[in-house]
Design a protein around this motif. Structure first.
Motif, short mmCIF file in Angstrom:
data_model
loop_
_atom_site.label_atom_id
_atom_site.label_comp_id
_atom_site.label_asym_id
_atom_site.label_seq_id
_atom_site.Cartn_x
_atom_site.Cartn_y
_atom_site.Cartn_z
N ARG A 109 2.25 6.82 -6.66
CA ARG A 109 1.17 7.64 -7.21
C ARG A 109 1.41 9.12 -6.88
O ARG A 109 1.29 10.00 -7.72
CB ARG A 109 -0.17 7.18 -6.64
CG ARG A 109 -1.32 7.61 -7.54
CD ARG A 109 -2.68 7.15 -7.04
NE ARG A 109 -2.68 5.78 -6.56
CZ ARG A 109 -2.88 5.44 -5.29
NH1 ARG A 109 -3.10 6.36 -4.38
NH2 ARG A 109 -2.87 4.18 -4.93
N SER A 110 1.80 9.40 -5.65
CA SER A 110 1.96 10.81 -5.28
C SER A 110 3.16 11.43 -6.01
O SER A 110 3.15 12.60 -6.37
CB SER A 110 2.08 10.97 -3.76
OG SER A 110 3.17 10.28 -3.30
N GLU A 115 1.15 4.16 -2.88
CA GLU A 115 0.83 5.57 -2.58
C GLU A 115 1.99 6.49 -2.93
O GLU A 115 1.81 7.56 -3.52
CB GLU A 115 0.50 5.71 -1.09
CG GLU A 115 -1.00 5.73 -0.88
CD GLU A 115 -1.36 5.65 0.57
OE1 GLU A 115 -0.56 6.09 1.42
OE2 GLU A 115 -2.43 5.07 0.86
N GLU A 116 3.21 6.04 -2.55
CA GLU A 116 4.41 6.84 -2.82
C GLU A 116 4.54 7.10 -4.31
O GLU A 116 4.76 8.23 -4.76
CB GLU A 116 5.66 6.10 -2.34
CG GLU A 116 5.96 6.23 -0.87
CD GLU A 116 6.35 7.65 -0.48
OE1 GLU A 116 7.00 8.33 -1.30
OE2 GLU A 116 5.97 8.09 0.63
N ARG A 159 0.83 -1.21 0.00
CA ARG A 159 0.00 0.00 0.00
C ARG A 159 0.87 1.26 0.00
O ARG A 159 0.64 2.19 -0.77
CB ARG A 159 -0.89 -0.01 1.25
CG ARG A 159 -2.25 0.57 0.95
CD ARG A 159 -3.17 0.47 2.10
NE ARG A 159 -2.47 0.82 3.35
CZ ARG A 159 -2.97 0.57 4.54
NH1 ARG A 159 -4.10 -0.07 4.65
NH2 ARG A 159 -2.31 0.91 5.63
N SER A 160 1.93 1.23 0.85
CA SER A 160 2.71 2.47 0.93
C SER A 160 3.52 2.71 -0.35
O SER A 160 3.67 3.83 -0.80
CB SER A 160 3.60 2.46 2.18
OG SER A 160 4.66 1.60 1.99
N ASN A 219 1.93 12.24 -9.45
CA ASN A 219 1.03 13.41 -9.38
C ASN A 219 1.81 14.68 -9.18
O ASN A 219 1.55 15.70 -9.82
CB ASN A 219 0.05 13.24 -8.21
CG ASN A 219 -1.06 12.28 -8.59
OD1 ASN A 219 -1.21 11.97 -9.78
ND2 ASN A 219 -1.79 11.77 -7.63
#
Ligand SMILES: Nc1ncnc2c1ncn2[C@@H]1O[C@H](COP(=O)(O)OP(=O)(O)OP(=O)(O)O)[C@@H](O)[C@H]1O
Ligand SMILES: [Mg+2]
Length: 439
Positions: free
Chosen positions: A30-31, A27-28, A23-24, A34
């Motif tokens: 994806r961010s 997220e990392e 999960r982390s 972005n």
């Protein structure tokens, strides 16, 4: 079981760690993508506000060094303006193992942005994420946690294993003690155990075995005493029969003989006197057999081997249909000493049983001396085996004969075993330690 539970805990911990890392990392990544897109947007807006062309601003991006886990490529039509690969990934030795990388790798993430310019081909900006660095970082965190968990599991396992192992070792020693007890070894004692419950069992066991050993010794002494009294009584009876009845019969026979005068023609008296003489002869024969049964005089005079041979000879004459094989080592008298009357009685009872119950055609009686080995003293081995009807010891009620044999053997600290089943004959095995070699 404990090992399996520990493995299950480690497995679940690993799943938990992998799930979090996945999960982390996602997220990392994806961010980062972005953020990169937002920065490009902001840069473009600023360039446009400052009156510069977007292409000019984009060209500046080429000066960027590697952008950690992002690769950036910008194309205008067929032309590649920028192709900025991501960094080379984690340093040697810091990469995550393949299974971890496979388990936590996020789905591929590619972001695209299109800039339309009037009169010029469209500009296509592609930001591509390479999660290798993130995965390596997640691995370093997970590795620490996993190592800690494995260390804890191994410690718990070892502590439980040692404690239980010690307890089960005590159980093993107690079981051995019980088996020895079952086999009649009352000399066994258990050690003082470390765990208090086992220590109590050990004390109770030792106390019980001590009491049993004492009781057995008392029983043995009592049996020996009562057998000795019995033999003494028989010897006395035999002596009395010999001295009193035997003497009186001899006297009657002598008087009868003196009354028989050839010169007197007294037929009725002569017949009566003849009858008295033959009754006396008959009573003599009965008396001799009775005395022999009560106390085989030969036993004291000629010893066990000669007495047994005499009894067997006698027996063969009375039961010619049974083939009797007899053997006896020299030296059994020295071995068995005062206990010879017991061995004689045992053979006597075995012979009686064969005649009364077996219907056997063959009978073997063997007395062998066996040499001392290790813990076993020198001993006399007596084996009586017949090929008769046999019996089921669990069903046939015990009589006094076999019980007496057992008592005699036990009073001599010997071993008694009876193997038989219906239709398979009977084998009696008796081992008696030689005099002076008893433990
Ligand atoms: N050699 C044998 N063959 C078959 N059965 C036997 C033999 N020896 C003993 N038995 C069986 O075992 C039983 C017990 O024998 P045991 O000598 O103890 O008693 P018993 O002979 O019946 O009576 P007693 O007390 O007069 O000796 C017998 O009744 C008989 O059924
Ligand atoms: Mg009997």
């Amino acid at each position: 079981m404990i090992g399996l539970v520990m493995l299950a805990i480690i497995g679940m911990g690993t799943l938990f760690v992998v799930h979090n890392a996945r999960r982390s990392v996602a997220e990392e990544v994806r961010s980062s993508v972005n953020l990169a897109l937002q920065l490009i947007d902001a840069g473009l807006e600023q360039a446009v506000a400052a009156g510069r062309s977007p292409v000019e601003w984009i060209a500046q991006l080429a000066r960027l060094d590697h952008a950690r886990h992002l690769s950036l490529s910008i194309h205008q039509g067929e032309r590649t303006i920028i192709d900025l690969p991501s960094s080379a990934g984690p340093a040697e030795g810091e990469e995550a193992p393949a299974w971890f990388a496979w388990a936590v790798a996020p789905d591929p993430l590619v972001a695209e942005k299109h800039l339309h310019q009037i009169g010029n081909p469209m500009i296509q900006i592609t930001v591509d994420a390479n999660p290798a660095d993130e995965i390596a970082e997640a691995w370093i965190e997970a590795r620490g946690f996993l190592l800690l968990m494995v260390a804890l599991a191994v410690t718990v396992y070892l502590v439980v294993h040692t404690t239980l192992g010690r307890a089960f070792k005590s159980v093993g020693i107690i079981l051995e003690g019980l088996e020895d007890l079952e086999n009649g070894d009352y000399s066994r004692r258990l050690p003082e155990f470390y765990l208090p419950e086992f220590a109590r069992i050990s004390r109770a066991f030792n106390h019980t075995v001590g009491t049993l050993e004492k009781t057995r010794e008392e029983n043995r002494a009592l049996a020996q005493r009562s057998l000795a009294i019995q033999e003494e009584e028989r010897r006395y009876l035999a002596q009395e029969l010999h001295d009193e009845l035997g003497q009186s019969l001899s006297a009657i026979k002598a008087i009868a003989a003196s009354l028989r005068k050839p010169e007197r023609d007294d037929r009725p008296n002569a017949d009566a006197i003849g009858a008295i003489q033959s009754i006396c002869d008959h009573l003599f024969a009965v008396l001799r057999t009775l005395m022999q049964r009560l106390r085989p005089l030969m036993l004291d005079e000629l010893g066990l081997k000669a007495s047994l041979e005499d009894m067997i000879e006698n027996w063969r004459g009375r039961y010619p249909s049974i083939a009797l094989d007899f053997s006896c080592d020299d030296g059994i008298d020295e071995c068995i000493g005062d206990a010879r009357i017991h061995v004689f009685r045992i053979v006597q009872e075995s012979l009686t049983n064969v005649v009364r119950h077996s219907g056997a055609a063959k009978l073997g009686i063997h007395l062998d001396l066996i040499e001392a080995t290790g813990e076993r003293p020198e001993a006399l081995l007596l084996e009586v085996s017949d090929d008769g009807a046999g019996f089921d010891p669990a069903r046939v009620p015990a009589g006094l004969g076999l019980l007496g044999i057992r008592e005699r053997v036990e009073s001599l600290r010997g071993q008694f075993s009876l193997s038989t089943r219906p239709g398979a004959g009977v084998t009696l095995r008796i081992e008696i330690p030689c005099e002076g070699t008893c433990p």
